[in-house]
Scaffold this motif. Structure first.
Motif, PDB file in Angstrom:
ATOM      1  N   ARG A   1      41.286  39.785  48.004  1.00  0.00           N
ATOM      2  CA  ARG A   1      42.404  38.837  48.016  1.00  0.00           C
ATOM      3  C   ARG A   1      41.990  37.526  48.679  1.00  0.00           C
ATOM      4  O   ARG A   1      42.270  36.445  48.177  1.00  0.00           O
ATOM      5  CB  ARG A   1      43.607  39.429  48.749  1.00  0.00           C
ATOM      6  CG  ARG A   1      44.395  40.416  47.947  1.00  0.00           C
ATOM      7  CD  ARG A   1      45.737  40.720  48.579  1.00  0.00           C
ATOM      8  NE  ARG A   1      45.658  41.002  50.004  1.00  0.00           N
ATOM      9  CZ  ARG A   1      45.316  42.169  50.532  1.00  0.00           C
ATOM     10  NH1 ARG A   1      45.019  43.189  49.750  1.00  0.00           N
ATOM     11  NH2 ARG A   1      45.281  42.339  51.840  1.00  0.00           N
ATOM     12  N   HIS A   2      41.304  37.639  49.806  1.00  0.00           N
ATOM     13  CA  HIS A   2      40.903  36.449  50.555  1.00  0.00           C
ATOM     14  C   HIS A   2      39.874  35.630  49.765  1.00  0.00           C
ATOM     15  O   HIS A   2      40.017  34.420  49.616  1.00  0.00           O
ATOM     16  CB  HIS A   2      40.342  36.859  51.917  1.00  0.00           C
ATOM     17  CG  HIS A   2      39.926  35.699  52.755  1.00  0.00           C
ATOM     18  ND1 HIS A   2      40.830  34.847  53.342  1.00  0.00           N
ATOM     19  CD2 HIS A   2      38.699  35.228  53.081  1.00  0.00           C
ATOM     20  CE1 HIS A   2      40.175  33.908  54.005  1.00  0.00           C
ATOM     21  NE2 HIS A   2      38.887  34.118  53.860  1.00  0.00           N
ATOM     22  N   ALA A   3      38.840  36.287  49.284  1.00  0.00           N
ATOM     23  CA  ALA A   3      37.800  35.577  48.525  1.00  0.00           C
ATOM     24  C   ALA A   3      38.367  35.023  47.224  1.00  0.00           C
ATOM     25  O   ALA A   3      38.009  33.924  46.801  1.00  0.00           O
ATOM     26  CB  ALA A   3      36.624  36.511  48.247  1.00  0.00           C
TER      27      ALA A   3
ATOM     28  N   SER B   1      36.208  33.759  40.502  1.00  0.00           N
ATOM     29  CA  SER B   1      35.509  35.039  40.303  1.00  0.00           C
ATOM     30  C   SER B   1      34.565  35.274  41.471  1.00  0.00           C
ATOM     31  O   SER B   1      33.398  34.890  41.431  1.00  0.00           O
ATOM     32  CB  SER B   1      34.713  35.017  38.997  1.00  0.00           C
ATOM     33  OG  SER B   1      35.566  34.846  37.896  1.00  0.00           O
ATOM     34  N   PRO B   2      35.049  35.909  42.541  1.00  0.00           N
ATOM     35  CA  PRO B   2      34.199  36.096  43.717  1.00  0.00           C
ATOM     36  C   PRO B   2      33.018  37.023  43.437  1.00  0.00           C
ATOM     37  O   PRO B   2      33.127  37.976  42.675  1.00  0.00           O
ATOM     38  CB  PRO B   2      35.136  36.705  44.755  1.00  0.00           C
ATOM     39  CG  PRO B   2      36.277  37.266  43.989  1.00  0.00           C
ATOM     40  CD  PRO B   2      36.376  36.475  42.719  1.00  0.00           C
TER      41      PRO B   2
ATOM     42  N   LEU C   1      40.759  49.537  52.395  1.00  0.00           N
ATOM     43  CA  LEU C   1      41.715  48.495  52.768  1.00  0.00           C
ATOM     44  C   LEU C   1      41.019  47.157  53.034  1.00  0.00           C
ATOM     45  O   LEU C   1      41.493  46.106  52.596  1.00  0.00           O
ATOM     46  CB  LEU C   1      42.517  48.936  53.992  1.00  0.00           C
ATOM     47  CG  LEU C   1      43.454  50.116  53.760  1.00  0.00           C
ATOM     48  CD1 LEU C   1      44.064  50.583  55.072  1.00  0.00           C
ATOM     49  CD2 LEU C   1      44.532  49.769  52.758  1.00  0.00           C
ATOM     50  N   LEU C   2      39.896  47.204  53.743  1.00  0.00           N
ATOM     51  CA  LEU C   2      39.144  45.970  54.002  1.00  0.00           C
ATOM     52  C   LEU C   2      38.602  45.369  52.713  1.00  0.00           C
ATOM     53  O   LEU C   2      38.606  44.151  52.526  1.00  0.00           O
ATOM     54  CB  LEU C   2      37.998  46.234  54.977  1.00  0.00           C
ATOM     55  CG  LEU C   2      38.378  46.376  56.439  1.00  0.00           C
ATOM     56  CD1 LEU C   2      37.189  46.850  57.255  1.00  0.00           C
ATOM     57  CD2 LEU C   2      38.902  45.059  56.976  1.00  0.00           C
ATOM     58  N   HIS C   3      38.127  46.221  51.816  1.00  0.00           N
ATOM     59  CA  HIS C   3      37.574  45.789  50.538  1.00  0.00           C
ATOM     60  C   HIS C   3      38.647  45.058  49.724  1.00  0.00           C
ATOM     61  O   HIS C   3      38.397  43.974  49.182  1.00  0.00           O
ATOM     62  CB  HIS C   3      37.064  47.035  49.800  1.00  0.00           C
ATOM     63  CG  HIS C   3      36.126  46.776  48.692  1.00  0.00           C
ATOM     64  ND1 HIS C   3      36.351  47.272  47.427  1.00  0.00           N
ATOM     65  CD2 HIS C   3      34.954  46.114  48.637  1.00  0.00           C
ATOM     66  CE1 HIS C   3      35.350  46.920  46.648  1.00  0.00           C
ATOM     67  NE2 HIS C   3      34.484  46.222  47.352  1.00  0.00           N
ATOM     68  N   ALA C   4      39.837  45.628  49.652  1.00  0.00           N
ATOM     69  CA  ALA C   4      40.935  45.008  48.907  1.00  0.00           C
ATOM     70  C   ALA C   4      41.367  43.694  49.562  1.00  0.00           C
ATOM     71  O   ALA C   4      41.622  42.701  48.876  1.00  0.00           O
ATOM     72  CB  ALA C   4      42.110  45.969  48.807  1.00  0.00           C
TER      73      ALA C   4
ATOM     74  N   ASP D   1      42.608  45.535  42.018  1.00  0.00           N
ATOM     75  CA  ASP D   1      42.326  44.105  41.929  1.00  0.00           C
ATOM     76  C   ASP D   1      41.118  43.884  41.035  1.00  0.00           C
ATOM     77  O   ASP D   1      40.014  44.337  41.339  1.00  0.00           O
ATOM     78  CB  ASP D   1      42.062  43.551  43.330  1.00  0.00           C
ATOM     79  CG  ASP D   1      42.112  42.047  43.388  1.00  0.00           C
ATOM     80  OD1 ASP D   1      41.669  41.383  42.423  1.00  0.00           O
ATOM     81  OD2 ASP D   1      42.592  41.533  44.403  1.00  0.00           O
ATOM     82  N   ALA D   2      41.315  43.182  39.935  1.00  0.00           N
ATOM     83  CA  ALA D   2      40.226  42.924  38.982  1.00  0.00           C
ATOM     84  C   ALA D   2      39.085  42.129  39.598  1.00  0.00           C
ATOM     85  O   ALA D   2      37.963  42.172  39.107  1.00  0.00           O
ATOM     86  CB  ALA D   2      40.775  42.193  37.754  1.00  0.00           C
ATOM     87  N   ARG D   3      39.348  41.413  40.682  1.00  0.00           N
ATOM     88  CA  ARG D   3      38.282  40.640  41.330  1.00  0.00           C
ATOM     89  C   ARG D   3      37.216  41.549  41.942  1.00  0.00           C
ATOM     90  O   ARG D   3      36.139  41.091  42.302  1.00  0.00           O
ATOM     91  CB  ARG D   3      38.867  39.715  42.396  1.00  0.00           C
ATOM     92  CG  ARG D   3      39.712  38.606  41.786  1.00  0.00           C
ATOM     93  CD  ARG D   3      40.400  37.825  42.838  1.00  0.00           C
ATOM     94  NE  ARG D   3      41.473  38.623  43.408  1.00  0.00           N
ATOM     95  CZ  ARG D   3      42.592  38.129  43.923  1.00  0.00           C
ATOM     96  NH1 ARG D   3      42.777  36.839  43.976  1.00  0.00           N
ATOM     97  NH2 ARG D   3      43.520  38.922  44.409  1.00  0.00           N
ATOM     98  N   LEU D   4      37.514  42.845  42.055  1.00  0.00           N
ATOM     99  CA  LEU D   4      36.525  43.783  42.588  1.00  0.00           C
ATOM    100  C   LEU D   4      35.569  44.281  41.504  1.00  0.00           C
ATOM    101  O   LEU D   4      34.610  44.981  41.802  1.00  0.00           O
ATOM    102  CB  LEU D   4      37.227  44.969  43.252  1.00  0.00           C
ATOM    103  CG  LEU D   4      37.996  44.600  44.513  1.00  0.00           C
ATOM    104  CD1 LEU D   4      38.798  45.796  45.007  1.00  0.00           C
ATOM    105  CD2 LEU D   4      37.071  44.089  45.588  1.00  0.00           C
TER     106      LEU D   4
END
Length: 75
Positions: free
Chosen positions: A47-49, A55-56, A40-43, A5-8
């Motif tokens: 998604r949630h943010a 751009s979280p 898993l929590l990070h991913a 996920d690019a948001r990370l």
């Protein structure tokens, strides 16, 4: 589950991941289980943010973690 996920790709995201893993370790999970749970929590947090902001930030990710259910869905 898609973990790519690019948001990370944001400053501090790795710190959030490290904190999730460390928290799991202090709860008695094995290193492998703590890494899996943190990942898993990070991913799921991304998604949630990401559903709320384009751009979280790391702070958005950290706040989102508190809304993630054990099955990876958000409350």
């Amino acid at each position: 589950l898609d973990l790519d996920d690019a948001r990370l790709a944001t400053a501090g995201s790795g710190d959030v991941l490290a904190g999730l893993i460390a928290a799991s370790l202090t709860r008695g999970h094995s290193a492998a289980a703590a890494c899996r749970r943190g990942m898993l929590l990070h991913a799921a947090a991304a998604r949630h943010a990401g559903a709320r902001v384009m751009s979280p930030t790391a702070g958005d990710l950290a706040r989102a973690v508190g809304t993630i259910e054990p099955d990876g869905t958000s409350s």
